[in-house]
Design a protein around this motif. Structure first.
Motif, PDB file in Angstrom:
ATOM      1  N   SER A 158      -8.153  15.787 -21.728  1.00 46.83           N
ATOM      2  CA  SER A 158      -7.338  14.859 -22.513  1.00 46.83           C
ATOM      3  C   SER A 158      -7.311  13.442 -21.949  1.00 46.83           C
ATOM      4  N   VAL A 159      -7.430  13.305 -20.620  1.00 47.67           N
ATOM      5  CA  VAL A 159      -7.362  11.983 -19.996  1.00 47.67           C
ATOM      6  C   VAL A 159      -8.001  12.066 -18.606  1.00 47.67           C
ATOM      7  N   ASN A 160      -8.648  10.987 -18.186  1.00 46.80           N
ATOM      8  CA  ASN A 160      -9.160  10.941 -16.819  1.00 46.80           C
ATOM      9  C   ASN A 160      -7.980  10.814 -15.865  1.00 46.80           C
ATOM     10  N   VAL A 161      -8.130  11.348 -14.641  1.00 44.05           N
ATOM     11  CA  VAL A 161      -7.035  11.328 -13.683  1.00 44.05           C
ATOM     12  C   VAL A 161      -7.516  10.860 -12.319  1.00 44.05           C
ATOM     13  N   ILE A 215       0.852  -1.188   0.000  1.00 46.09           N
ATOM     14  CA  ILE A 215       0.000   0.000   0.000  1.00 46.09           C
ATOM     15  C   ILE A 215       0.884   1.234   0.000  1.00 46.09           C
ATOM     16  N   ILE A 216       0.650   2.121  -0.970  1.00 44.45           N
ATOM     17  CA  ILE A 216       1.443   3.354  -1.039  1.00 44.45           C
ATOM     18  C   ILE A 216       0.588   4.612  -0.849  1.00 44.45           C
ATOM     19  N   GLY A 217      -0.737   4.428  -0.836  1.00 44.71           N
ATOM     20  CA  GLY A 217      -1.609   5.581  -0.651  1.00 44.71           C
ATOM     21  C   GLY A 217      -3.050   5.202  -0.874  1.00 44.71           C
ATOM     22  N   LYS A 218      -3.869   6.225  -1.114  1.00 44.82           N
ATOM     23  CA  LYS A 218      -5.289   5.961  -1.372  1.00 44.82           C
ATOM     24  C   LYS A 218      -5.830   6.942  -2.401  1.00 44.82           C
ATOM     25  N   VAL A 219      -6.926   6.538  -3.019  1.00 43.11           N
ATOM     26  CA  VAL A 219      -7.597   7.365  -4.022  1.00 43.11           C
ATOM     27  C   VAL A 219      -8.513   8.353  -3.300  1.00 43.11           C
ATOM     28  N   LEU A 220      -8.331   9.632  -3.597  1.00 40.12           N
ATOM     29  CA  LEU A 220      -9.215  10.662  -3.054  1.00 40.12           C
ATOM     30  C   LEU A 220     -10.395  10.911  -3.986  1.00 40.12           C
ATOM     31  N   SER A 221     -10.113  10.923  -5.296  1.00 37.90           N
ATOM     32  CA  SER A 221     -11.178  11.142  -6.281  1.00 37.90           C
ATOM     33  C   SER A 221     -10.669  10.789  -7.663  1.00 37.90           C
ATOM     34  N   VAL A 222     -11.585  10.753  -8.604  1.00 33.32           N
ATOM     35  CA  VAL A 222     -11.261  10.569 -10.016  1.00 33.32           C
ATOM     36  C   VAL A 222     -11.964  11.694 -10.752  1.00 33.32           C
ATOM     37  N   LYS A 223     -11.277  12.280 -11.714  1.00 33.27           N
ATOM     38  CA  LYS A 223     -11.851  13.413 -12.451  1.00 33.27           C
ATOM     39  C   LYS A 223     -11.745  13.193 -13.944  1.00 33.27           C
ATOM     40  N   GLU A 251      -0.876  15.124  -1.962  1.00 33.43           N
ATOM     41  CA  GLU A 251      -1.883  14.879  -2.986  1.00 33.43           C
ATOM     42  C   GLU A 251      -1.211  15.022  -4.340  1.00 33.43           C
ATOM     43  N   ILE A 252      -1.395  14.005  -5.167  1.00 32.04           N
ATOM     44  CA  ILE A 252      -0.847  14.071  -6.527  1.00 32.04           C
ATOM     45  C   ILE A 252      -1.915  13.635  -7.519  1.00 32.04           C
ATOM     46  N   ILE A 253      -1.802  14.137  -8.703  1.00 30.60           N
ATOM     47  CA  ILE A 253      -2.728  13.777  -9.775  1.00 30.60           C
ATOM     48  C   ILE A 253      -1.973  12.883 -10.743  1.00 30.60           C
ATOM     49  N   VAL A 254      -2.550  11.701 -10.987  1.00 28.92           N
ATOM     50  CA  VAL A 254      -1.905  10.761 -11.903  1.00 28.92           C
ATOM     51  C   VAL A 254      -2.864  10.431 -13.040  1.00 28.92           C
ATOM     52  N   PRO A 255      -2.369  10.339 -14.252  1.00 30.06           N
ATOM     53  CA  PRO A 255      -3.239  10.046 -15.390  1.00 30.06           C
ATOM     54  C   PRO A 255      -3.692   8.591 -15.392  1.00 30.06           C
ATOM     55  N   TRP A 256      -4.899   8.367 -15.829  1.00 30.82           N
ATOM     56  CA  TRP A 256      -5.445   7.012 -15.952  1.00 30.82           C
ATOM     57  C   TRP A 256      -4.992   6.465 -17.298  1.00 30.82           C
ATOM     58  N   ILE A 257      -3.713   6.100 -17.353  1.00 33.15           N
ATOM     59  CA  ILE A 257      -3.107   5.534 -18.558  1.00 33.15           C
ATOM     60  C   ILE A 257      -2.380   4.258 -18.160  1.00 33.15           C
ATOM     61  N   ASP A 258      -2.154   3.388 -19.111  1.00 33.24           N
ATOM     62  CA  ASP A 258      -1.514   2.100 -18.827  1.00 33.24           C
ATOM     63  C   ASP A 258      -0.119   2.243 -18.243  1.00 33.24           C
ATOM     64  N   ASP A 259       0.633   3.291 -18.615  1.00 33.14           N
ATOM     65  CA  ASP A 259       1.974   3.489 -18.064  1.00 33.14           C
ATOM     66  C   ASP A 259       1.947   3.791 -16.569  1.00 33.14           C
ATOM     67  N   CYS A 260       0.806   4.240 -16.067  1.00 33.32           N
ATOM     68  CA  CYS A 260       0.711   4.629 -14.661  1.00 33.32           C
ATOM     69  C   CYS A 260      -0.194   3.689 -13.857  1.00 33.32           C
ATOM     70  N   ILE A 261      -1.368   3.401 -14.367  1.00 32.96           N
ATOM     71  CA  ILE A 261      -2.330   2.537 -13.672  1.00 32.96           C
ATOM     72  C   ILE A 261      -2.306   1.176 -14.367  1.00 32.96           C
TER      73      ILE A 261
END
Length: 166
Positions: free
Chosen positions: A117-120, A105-113, A129-139
């Motif tokens: 260009s891409v969902n995050v 476990i490294i953290g938790k999801v606060l929200s999805v937006k 708090e960081i925003i990460v893109p919902w892309i295969d390279d990240c998720i």
């Protein structure tokens, strides 16, 4: 979207996957940024081209519904329709655990937006708090049954390092 007619109608762009569900709605909540939710009762609804047209009890003049132009029409969670197979509601991901590919476990999801260009995912990782893109390279994986999303730790560490520089 905008008022319509002289009897307090308001046009709404449906965000539901069930275009016909307007007829089942009775009590809804109107949400404007920075304001409290306002509960309203739908007195009449209809399909108007590719949108819905609502009339609310007690709001029977254009001037009375004008303040709700661009508001979101929300339903209570108990009235939410199940998402179609393979689709999700963004709110379902709140409080999922963010894990690395080893299962730590490294953290938790606060929200999805939904972004242009891409969902995050908005994550809380190491108190940041960081925003990460919902892309295969990240998720790399989403486990809805166990409420976990697997993220690429190298990608996340790059984002954390970038945030420290700003």
């Amino acid at each position: 979207m905008r008022t319509h007619g002289i009897s307090g109608g308001i046009l709404c762009k449906p965000l539901s996957h069930d275009f016909e569900r307007h007829s089942l709605l009775k009590k809804v909540y109107l949400e404007l940024p920075g304001k409290a939710l306002e509960e309203v009762i739908i007195s009449r609804s209809e399909i108007y081209g590719t949108v819905w047209k609502f009339h609310f009890e007690g709001l029977d003049l254009p001037e009375l519904v004008q303040p709700f132009v661009n508001a979101y029409v929300l339903v209570s969670e108990s009235e939410r329709l199940p998402a179609p197979e393979g689709e999700f509601y963004f709110s379902d991901f709140e409080n999922f655990e963010a894990i690395d590919t080893d299962g730590n476990i490294i953290g938790k999801v606060l929200s999805v937006k939904d972004m242009p260009s891409v969902n995050v995912f908005n994550l809380l990782v190491k108190g940041q708090e960081i925003i990460v893109p919902w892309i295969d390279d990240c998720i790399s994986n989403i486990d809805t049954e166990n409420k976990k999303i697997a993220v690429n730790l190298e990608f996340i560490q790059t984002l954390l390092a970038t945030n420290r520089l700003h």
